[in-house]
Write a protein that holds these residues in place. Structure first.
Motif, PDB file in Angstrom:
ATOM      1  N   LEU A 145       0.832  -1.207   0.000  1.00 57.26           N
ATOM      2  CA  LEU A 145       0.000   0.000   0.000  1.00 57.26           C
ATOM      3  C   LEU A 145       0.863   1.252   0.000  1.00 57.26           C
ATOM      4  O   LEU A 145       0.589   2.218  -0.714  1.00 57.26           O
ATOM      5  N   LEU A 146       1.911   1.218   0.794  1.00 55.19           N
ATOM      6  CA  LEU A 146       2.830   2.360   0.875  1.00 55.19           C
ATOM      7  C   LEU A 146       3.466   2.637  -0.482  1.00 55.19           C
ATOM      8  O   LEU A 146       3.521   3.783  -0.943  1.00 55.19           O
ATOM      9  N   ALA A 147       3.952   1.573  -1.133  1.00 54.09           N
ATOM     10  CA  ALA A 147       4.639   1.730  -2.417  1.00 54.09           C
ATOM     11  C   ALA A 147       3.662   2.150  -3.515  1.00 54.09           C
ATOM     12  O   ALA A 147       3.948   3.041  -4.313  1.00 54.09           O
ATOM     13  N   GLN A 148       2.499   1.506  -3.531  1.00 49.35           N
ATOM     14  CA  GLN A 148       1.587   1.703  -4.663  1.00 49.35           C
ATOM     15  C   GLN A 148       0.732   2.966  -4.540  1.00 49.35           C
ATOM     16  O   GLN A 148       0.132   3.415  -5.517  1.00 49.35           O
ATOM     17  N   TRP A 149       0.692   3.561  -3.364  1.00 52.11           N
ATOM     18  CA  TRP A 149      -0.057   4.807  -3.193  1.00 52.11           C
ATOM     19  C   TRP A 149       0.624   5.965  -3.936  1.00 52.11           C
ATOM     20  O   TRP A 149      -0.022   6.808  -4.537  1.00 52.11           O
ATOM     21  N   ARG A 150       1.959   5.961  -3.911  1.00 51.73           N
ATOM     22  CA  ARG A 150       2.692   7.109  -4.452  1.00 51.73           C
ATOM     23  C   ARG A 150       3.629   6.762  -5.609  1.00 51.73           C
ATOM     24  O   ARG A 150       4.348   7.624  -6.094  1.00 51.73           O
ATOM     25  N   ALA A 151       3.648   5.518  -6.007  1.00 56.25           N
ATOM     26  CA  ALA A 151       4.586   5.114  -7.062  1.00 56.25           C
ATOM     27  C   ALA A 151       3.995   3.988  -7.895  1.00 56.25           C
ATOM     28  O   ALA A 151       3.096   3.277  -7.448  1.00 56.25           O
ATOM     29  N   ASP A 152       4.502   3.855  -9.121  1.00 60.57           N
ATOM     30  CA  ASP A 152       4.218   2.669  -9.928  1.00 60.57           C
ATOM     31  C   ASP A 152       5.347   1.696  -9.658  1.00 60.57           C
ATOM     32  O   ASP A 152       6.522   2.052  -9.835  1.00 60.57           O
ATOM     33  N   ALA A 153       5.007   0.493  -9.210  1.00 58.16           N
ATOM     34  CA  ALA A 153       6.037  -0.482  -8.819  1.00 58.16           C
ATOM     35  C   ALA A 153       5.893  -1.754  -9.635  1.00 58.16           C
ATOM     36  O   ALA A 153       4.786  -2.268  -9.805  1.00 58.16           O
ATOM     37  N   ARG A 154       7.028  -2.245 -10.151  1.00 58.18           N
ATOM     38  CA  ARG A 154       6.978  -3.535 -10.857  1.00 58.18           C
ATOM     39  C   ARG A 154       8.306  -4.263 -10.687  1.00 58.18           C
ATOM     40  O   ARG A 154       9.363  -3.641 -10.525  1.00 58.18           O
ATOM     41  N   ILE A 155       8.227  -5.587 -10.733  1.00 56.56           N
ATOM     42  CA  ILE A 155       9.444  -6.405 -10.704  1.00 56.56           C
ATOM     43  C   ILE A 155       9.978  -6.462 -12.133  1.00 56.56           C
ATOM     44  O   ILE A 155       9.244  -6.808 -13.054  1.00 56.56           O
ATOM     45  N   VAL A 156      11.253  -6.095 -12.321  1.00 54.21           N
ATOM     46  CA  VAL A 156      11.809  -6.033 -13.676  1.00 54.21           C
ATOM     47  C   VAL A 156      12.852  -7.119 -13.944  1.00 54.21           C
ATOM     48  O   VAL A 156      13.226  -7.358 -15.094  1.00 54.21           O
ATOM     49  N   MET A 157      13.331  -7.783 -12.883  1.00 53.63           N
ATOM     50  CA  MET A 157      14.336  -8.844 -13.062  1.00 53.63           C
ATOM     51  C   MET A 157      14.285  -9.801 -11.891  1.00 53.63           C
ATOM     52  O   MET A 157      14.032  -9.372 -10.757  1.00 53.63           O
ATOM     53  N   ASN A 158      14.545 -11.067 -12.163  1.00 49.08           N
ATOM     54  CA  ASN A 158      14.709 -12.052 -11.088  1.00 49.08           C
ATOM     55  C   ASN A 158      16.130 -12.596 -11.154  1.00 49.08           C
ATOM     56  O   ASN A 158      16.655 -12.814 -12.246  1.00 49.08           O
ATOM     57  N   LEU A 159      16.730 -12.809  -9.992  1.00 44.10           N
ATOM     58  CA  LEU A 159      18.095 -13.335  -9.953  1.00 44.10           C
ATOM     59  C   LEU A 159      18.175 -14.540  -9.031  1.00 44.10           C
ATOM     60  O   LEU A 159      17.714 -14.487  -7.890  1.00 44.10           O
ATOM     61  N   PRO A 160      18.781 -15.640  -9.515  1.00 42.71           N
ATOM     62  CA  PRO A 160      18.927 -16.830  -8.675  1.00 42.71           C
ATOM     63  C   PRO A 160      20.050 -16.619  -7.655  1.00 42.71           C
ATOM     64  O   PRO A 160      20.920 -15.758  -7.848  1.00 42.71           O
ATOM     65  N   PRO A 161      20.066 -17.421  -6.575  1.00 44.08           N
ATOM     66  CA  PRO A 161      21.119 -17.284  -5.562  1.00 44.08           C
ATOM     67  C   PRO A 161      22.525 -17.365  -6.147  1.00 44.08           C
ATOM     68  O   PRO A 161      23.431 -16.636  -5.728  1.00 44.08           O
ATOM     69  N   GLU A 162      22.701 -18.228  -7.181  1.00 46.08           N
ATOM     70  CA  GLU A 162      24.069 -18.448  -7.696  1.00 46.08           C
ATOM     71  C   GLU A 162      24.628 -17.250  -8.468  1.00 46.08           C
ATOM     72  O   GLU A 162      25.798 -17.248  -8.857  1.00 46.08           O
ATOM     73  N   ALA A 163      23.805 -16.212  -8.666  1.00 49.22           N
ATOM     74  CA  ALA A 163      24.328 -14.990  -9.298  1.00 49.22           C
ATOM     75  C   ALA A 163      25.242 -14.215  -8.331  1.00 49.22           C
ATOM     76  O   ALA A 163      25.977 -13.333  -8.746  1.00 49.22           O
ATOM     77  N   PHE A 164      25.166 -14.580  -7.051  1.00 50.75           N
ATOM     78  CA  PHE A 164      25.879 -13.816  -6.014  1.00 50.75           C
ATOM     79  C   PHE A 164      27.039 -14.602  -5.415  1.00 50.75           C
ATOM     80  O   PHE A 164      27.063 -15.821  -5.456  1.00 50.75           O
ATOM     81  N   THR A 165      27.960 -13.843  -4.811  1.00 52.56           N
ATOM     82  CA  THR A 165      29.048 -14.443  -4.032  1.00 52.56           C
ATOM     83  C   THR A 165      29.036 -13.822  -2.643  1.00 52.56           C
ATOM     84  O   THR A 165      29.161 -12.611  -2.549  1.00 52.56           O
ATOM     85  N   PRO A 166      28.847 -14.597  -1.564  1.00 49.87           N
ATOM     86  CA  PRO A 166      28.404 -15.997  -1.566  1.00 49.87           C
ATOM     87  C   PRO A 166      26.923 -16.063  -1.948  1.00 49.87           C
ATOM     88  O   PRO A 166      26.213 -15.074  -1.777  1.00 49.87           O
ATOM     89  N   PRO A 167      26.449 -17.234  -2.449  1.00 53.10           N
ATOM     90  CA  PRO A 167      25.029 -17.330  -2.802  1.00 53.10           C
ATOM     91  C   PRO A 167      24.159 -17.227  -1.550  1.00 53.10           C
ATOM     92  O   PRO A 167      24.404 -17.942  -0.576  1.00 53.10           O
ATOM     93  N   PRO A 168      23.165 -16.324  -1.527  1.00 50.82           N
ATOM     94  CA  PRO A 168      22.243 -16.284  -0.381  1.00 50.82           C
ATOM     95  C   PRO A 168      21.339 -17.517  -0.412  1.00 50.82           C
ATOM     96  O   PRO A 168      21.339 -18.263  -1.392  1.00 50.82           O
ATOM     97  N   LYS A 169      20.571 -17.715   0.649  1.00 56.59           N
ATOM     98  CA  LYS A 169      19.685 -18.884   0.704  1.00 56.59           C
ATOM     99  C   LYS A 169      18.416 -18.665  -0.122  1.00 56.59           C
ATOM    100  O   LYS A 169      17.643 -19.581  -0.340  1.00 56.59           O
ATOM    101  N   VAL A 170      18.190 -17.416  -0.544  1.00 60.13           N
ATOM    102  CA  VAL A 170      16.923 -17.098  -1.220  1.00 60.13           C
ATOM    103  C   VAL A 170      17.193 -16.453  -2.576  1.00 60.13           C
ATOM    104  O   VAL A 170      18.283 -15.946  -2.831  1.00 60.13           O
TER     105      VAL A 170
END
Length: 277
Positions: A172-197
């Motif tokens: 509600l906070l985000a969408q009241w004053r902004a247009d919000a969308r997910i533009v990319m998804n990244l798997p854990p292995e994209a990171f060092t160290p890989p996070p659990k999520v």
């Protein structure tokens, strides 16, 4: 290569940089990916960009290579400063690095509008920073857009729709004053160290004014109270807000027996106006 600097893995080795869990660090080392994230922030040629938690500078390099007029990077981990100063030397006059805590620094003294924010936010302060950027005393805010990496679960809460489990105060906070969308998804292995999520990049564009009229403080209190007891019907959850809350719910077009997660943003704004009366 996006520039003449060494690969990020080499920079980590050169400066003996290991990501620290205590700082919520997970480094993104693929420069193709960081350039792609930078592109999600839009045309940066005439913008100053605020970056929080640049770490060894993967996204920083992406933003500069994509043409950002100037990048202000705030980094709390002093071990990263030599790597960032290498980038500053490669892009003369276009990168300023501030050593300090993003929660305590006012960046505006170092930025010239128009301003965009782009960051792979440290996980432990990401939500707090987002809430601050969405709730300034005056609107529109200092930023035109936010392009931010979060844990995927947080990203889903920002863009959630009524009726879903993820829908709540953040949506509600985000969408009241902004247009919000997910533009990319990244798997854990994209990171060092890989996070659990998994992670996701959310792009928020500031609206010139909120989508529906409401007093920010009243709306915030109504929404917080409603979702603090999200399993209860609104007539029970909100009874502390006003003694005649059932009448006010009905006046706002909301059934008193509904629960918070069923109520769309427009109806919450209508309720906030009723409560403000």
């Amino acid at each position: 290569m996006i520039d003449n600097l060494p690969p990020l893995r080499q920079i980590l080795d050169d400066h003996d940089l290991q990501a620290r869990k205590s700082m919520g660090q997970n480094f993104l080392l693929d420069l193709n990916l960081t350039a792609k994230i930078a592109r999600q922030a839009g045309d940066l040629a005439d913008c100053d960009v605020l970056e929080i938690g640049p770490g060894p500078g993967g996204l920083t390099r992406g933003l500069l290579a994509e043409g950002a007029r100037h990048v202000l990077a705030i980094e709390k981990d002093r071990r990263c400063l030599p790597a960032l100063s290498q980038i500053a030397d490669a892009y003369p006059g276009r990168l300023t690095v501030i050593d300090g805590d993003a929660l305590e620094i006012n960046p505006l003294a170092h930025l010239t509008p128009p301003i965009r924010v782009a960051a792979n936010l440290p996980y432990n302060i990401g939500t707090e920073l987002l809430v601050r950027w969405l709730t300034p005393p005056d609107w529109p805010p200092f930023w035109q857009s936010l392009t931010l990496m979060f844990q995927r679960e947080v990203a889903e809460r920002i863009v959630a729709k009524p009726g879903s489990k993820a829908y709540g105060r953040l949506a509600l906070l985000a969408q009241w004053r902004a247009d919000a969308r997910i533009v990319m998804n990244l798997p854990p292995e994209a990171f060092t160290p890989p996070p659990k999520v998994s992670s996701a990049v959310v792009h928020l564009t500031a609206l010139p004014k909120p989508k529906f009229e409401a007093d920010a403080a009243v709306l915030s209190r109504v929404v917080a109270t409603a979702f603090n007891q999200r399993r209860k019907m609104l007539r029970s959850a909100l009874k502390g807000i006003a003694p005649d809350i059932e009448d006010r719910l009905l006046a706002a077009g909301i059934k008193p027996t509904e629960r918070a997660e069923q109520v769309p943003l427009e109806a919450f704004c209508a309720l906030a106006r009723e409560v403000a009366k």
